[in-house]
Design a protein around this motif. Structure first.
Motif, PDB file in Angstrom:
ATOM      1  N   PRO A  93       1.054  -1.016   0.024  1.00 38.39           N
ATOM      2  CA  PRO A  93      -0.075   0.315  -0.105  1.00 38.39           C
ATOM      3  C   PRO A  93       1.128   1.525   0.028  1.00 38.39           C
ATOM      4  O   PRO A  93       0.329   2.306  -0.427  1.00 38.39           O
ATOM      5  CB  PRO A  93      -1.012  -0.583   1.030  1.00 38.39           C
ATOM      6  CG  PRO A  93      -1.343  -1.826   1.043  1.00 38.39           C
ATOM      7  CD  PRO A  93       0.454  -2.311   1.367  1.00 38.39           C
ATOM      8  N   LEU A  94       1.834   1.036   0.789  1.00 37.45           N
ATOM      9  CA  LEU A  94       3.261   2.262   0.486  1.00 37.45           C
ATOM     10  C   LEU A  94       3.104   2.668  -0.814  1.00 37.45           C
ATOM     11  O   LEU A  94       3.773   4.122  -1.486  1.00 37.45           O
ATOM     12  CB  LEU A  94       3.860   2.668   1.729  1.00 37.45           C
ATOM     13  CG  LEU A  94       3.394   2.710   3.389  1.00 37.45           C
ATOM     14  CD1 LEU A  94       4.492   2.726   3.932  1.00 37.45           C
ATOM     15  CD2 LEU A  94       2.706   4.372   3.095  1.00 37.45           C
ATOM     16  N   GLN A 138       1.215   1.526  -3.592  1.00 40.84           N
ATOM     17  CA  GLN A 138       0.938   2.490  -3.986  1.00 40.84           C
ATOM     18  C   GLN A 138       0.134   3.782  -3.777  1.00 40.84           C
ATOM     19  O   GLN A 138      -0.092   4.247  -4.796  1.00 40.84           O
ATOM     20  CB  GLN A 138      -0.656   1.307  -3.847  1.00 40.84           C
ATOM     21  CG  GLN A 138      -0.698  -0.073  -4.232  1.00 40.84           C
ATOM     22  CD  GLN A 138      -1.857  -0.725  -3.845  1.00 40.84           C
ATOM     23  OE1 GLN A 138      -3.153  -0.172  -3.897  1.00 40.84           O
ATOM     24  NE2 GLN A 138      -1.649  -1.691  -3.361  1.00 40.84           N
ATOM     25  N   LEU A 139       1.028   4.534  -2.480  1.00 34.56           N
ATOM     26  CA  LEU A 139       0.622   5.806  -1.961  1.00 34.56           C
ATOM     27  C   LEU A 139       1.558   6.229  -3.336  1.00 34.56           C
ATOM     28  O   LEU A 139       0.821   7.133  -3.740  1.00 34.56           O
ATOM     29  CB  LEU A 139       0.556   5.583  -1.171  1.00 34.56           C
ATOM     30  CG  LEU A 139      -0.089   7.590  -0.442  1.00 34.56           C
ATOM     31  CD1 LEU A 139      -0.858   7.799  -0.620  1.00 34.56           C
ATOM     32  CD2 LEU A 139       0.621   7.379   1.225  1.00 34.56           C
ATOM     33  N   ALA A 140       2.462   5.908  -3.056  1.00 36.86           N
ATOM     34  CA  ALA A 140       3.186   6.935  -3.543  1.00 36.86           C
ATOM     35  C   ALA A 140       3.522   6.776  -5.449  1.00 36.86           C
ATOM     36  O   ALA A 140       3.450   8.257  -6.027  1.00 36.86           O
ATOM     37  CB  ALA A 140       5.147   6.304  -3.709  1.00 36.86           C
ATOM     38  N   LEU A 146      -3.503   7.927  10.503  1.00 33.42           N
ATOM     39  CA  LEU A 146      -2.296   6.661  10.927  1.00 33.42           C
ATOM     40  C   LEU A 146      -0.983   6.191  11.321  1.00 33.42           C
ATOM     41  O   LEU A 146      -1.428   5.152  12.042  1.00 33.42           O
ATOM     42  CB  LEU A 146      -1.528   7.325   9.225  1.00 33.42           C
ATOM     43  CG  LEU A 146      -0.085   6.165   8.775  1.00 33.42           C
ATOM     44  CD1 LEU A 146      -0.549   5.079   8.060  1.00 33.42           C
ATOM     45  CD2 LEU A 146       0.009   7.550   7.277  1.00 33.42           C
ATOM     46  N   ASN A 199       2.929  -5.777   8.092  1.00 30.90           N
ATOM     47  CA  ASN A 199       3.100  -5.675   7.085  1.00 30.90           C
ATOM     48  C   ASN A 199       1.772  -6.368   6.055  1.00 30.90           C
ATOM     49  O   ASN A 199       1.174  -7.399   6.338  1.00 30.90           O
ATOM     50  CB  ASN A 199       4.442  -6.996   6.769  1.00 30.90           C
ATOM     51  CG  ASN A 199       4.357  -7.201   5.496  1.00 30.90           C
ATOM     52  OD1 ASN A 199       3.804  -7.179   4.253  1.00 30.90           O
ATOM     53  ND2 ASN A 199       5.281  -8.181   5.596  1.00 30.90           N
ATOM     54  N   MET A 252      -5.137   2.536   8.850  1.00 29.52           N
ATOM     55  CA  MET A 252      -3.835   2.981   8.252  1.00 29.52           C
ATOM     56  C   MET A 252      -4.092   3.563   6.670  1.00 29.52           C
ATOM     57  O   MET A 252      -3.907   4.680   6.179  1.00 29.52           O
ATOM     58  CB  MET A 252      -2.716   1.852   7.839  1.00 29.52           C
ATOM     59  CG  MET A 252      -2.824   1.853   8.665  1.00 29.52           C
ATOM     60  SD  MET A 252      -1.320   0.197   9.096  1.00 29.52           S
ATOM     61  CE  MET A 252      -0.907  -0.583  10.999  1.00 29.52           C
ATOM     62  N   TYR A 253      -5.027   2.841   6.670  1.00 37.88           N
ATOM     63  CA  TYR A 253      -5.816   2.827   4.605  1.00 37.88           C
ATOM     64  C   TYR A 253      -6.834   4.146   4.974  1.00 37.88           C
ATOM     65  O   TYR A 253      -6.810   5.070   3.752  1.00 37.88           O
ATOM     66  CB  TYR A 253      -6.967   1.783   4.059  1.00 37.88           C
ATOM     67  CG  TYR A 253      -5.193   0.792   3.874  1.00 37.88           C
ATOM     68  CD1 TYR A 253      -4.336   0.884   3.465  1.00 37.88           C
ATOM     69  CD2 TYR A 253      -6.161  -0.085   4.482  1.00 37.88           C
ATOM     70  CE1 TYR A 253      -3.596  -0.113   3.546  1.00 37.88           C
ATOM     71  CE2 TYR A 253      -5.870  -1.595   4.745  1.00 37.88           C
ATOM     72  CZ  TYR A 253      -4.273  -1.530   3.744  1.00 37.88           C
ATOM     73  OH  TYR A 253      -2.824  -2.524   3.730  1.00 37.88           O
ATOM     74  N   MET A 288      -3.735   7.140   4.957  1.00 35.86           N
ATOM     75  CA  MET A 288      -3.335   7.359   3.571  1.00 35.86           C
ATOM     76  C   MET A 288      -3.830   7.751   2.670  1.00 35.86           C
ATOM     77  O   MET A 288      -3.202   8.479   1.902  1.00 35.86           O
ATOM     78  CB  MET A 288      -3.090   5.841   2.721  1.00 35.86           C
ATOM     79  CG  MET A 288      -1.923   4.897   3.416  1.00 35.86           C
ATOM     80  SD  MET A 288      -1.040   3.512   2.577  1.00 35.86           S
ATOM     81  CE  MET A 288      -0.322   2.533   3.755  1.00 35.86           C
TER      82      MET A 288
END
Length: 156
Positions: free
Chosen positions: A5-6, A8-10, A46, A61, A84-85, A88
């Protein structure tokens, strides 16, 4: 989904930047205080979520949800199953507001859809297998995305 996901965010941030620069669709100015407030709200979701996982000594993870050792349901996790999502997504929205282009905002919608469809659903299946009824009860009581409840929390 195999893309963390991080990452994907980037990727969404990079694509949002490119869209804002080359295909803005519509542009707007957002006051810096609103951008900062939005980013802060994202961090409020987050950071406590990550800290909660660390305090409960369970995996952070997202590519290995089956390795979870504890079902965290208190604190920020009593408001949403996926803080967390949510965090984000809100941070991505703050970034899109900072860019000031409608096309950048569309990346937040894409992030929401891909995380919901390809990441969260797999995580929830793994958590249901690992924790059984306690997870099912939790999923029935707490929405996946803040105010968005799924009628069939585990079936969709």
């Amino acid at each position: 989904m195999n893309i963390p996901p991080l990452v994907q965010l980037a990727l969404c941030m990079v694509i949002a930047s490119l869209l804002a620069a080359f295909i803005p669709l519509a542009t707007f100015d957002t006051p810096a205080v609103l951008v900062a407030a939005t980013a802060t709200i994202g961090a409020v979701f987050l950071l406590p979520a990550v800290m909660s996982f660390l305090l409960h000594k369970t995996t952070v993870n997202p590519t290995s949800p089956e390795m979870a050792t504890t079902l965290v349901t208190n604190g920020i996790y009593s408001i949403t199953r996926n803080p967390m999502y949510v965090g984000m997504l809100i941070i991505l929205m703050a970034f899109a507001l900072w860019l000031g282009a409608l096309s950048a905002v569309l990346m937040a919608a894409l992030f929401f859809m891909t995380i919901d469809r390809f990441q969260i659903r797999g995580e929830e299946r793994a958590l249901a297998q690992t924790f059984g009824k306690p997870f099912e009860d939790y999923a029935a009581r707490v929405p996946r995305w803040l105010f968005i409840r799924s009628k069939a929390a585990l079936q969709d």
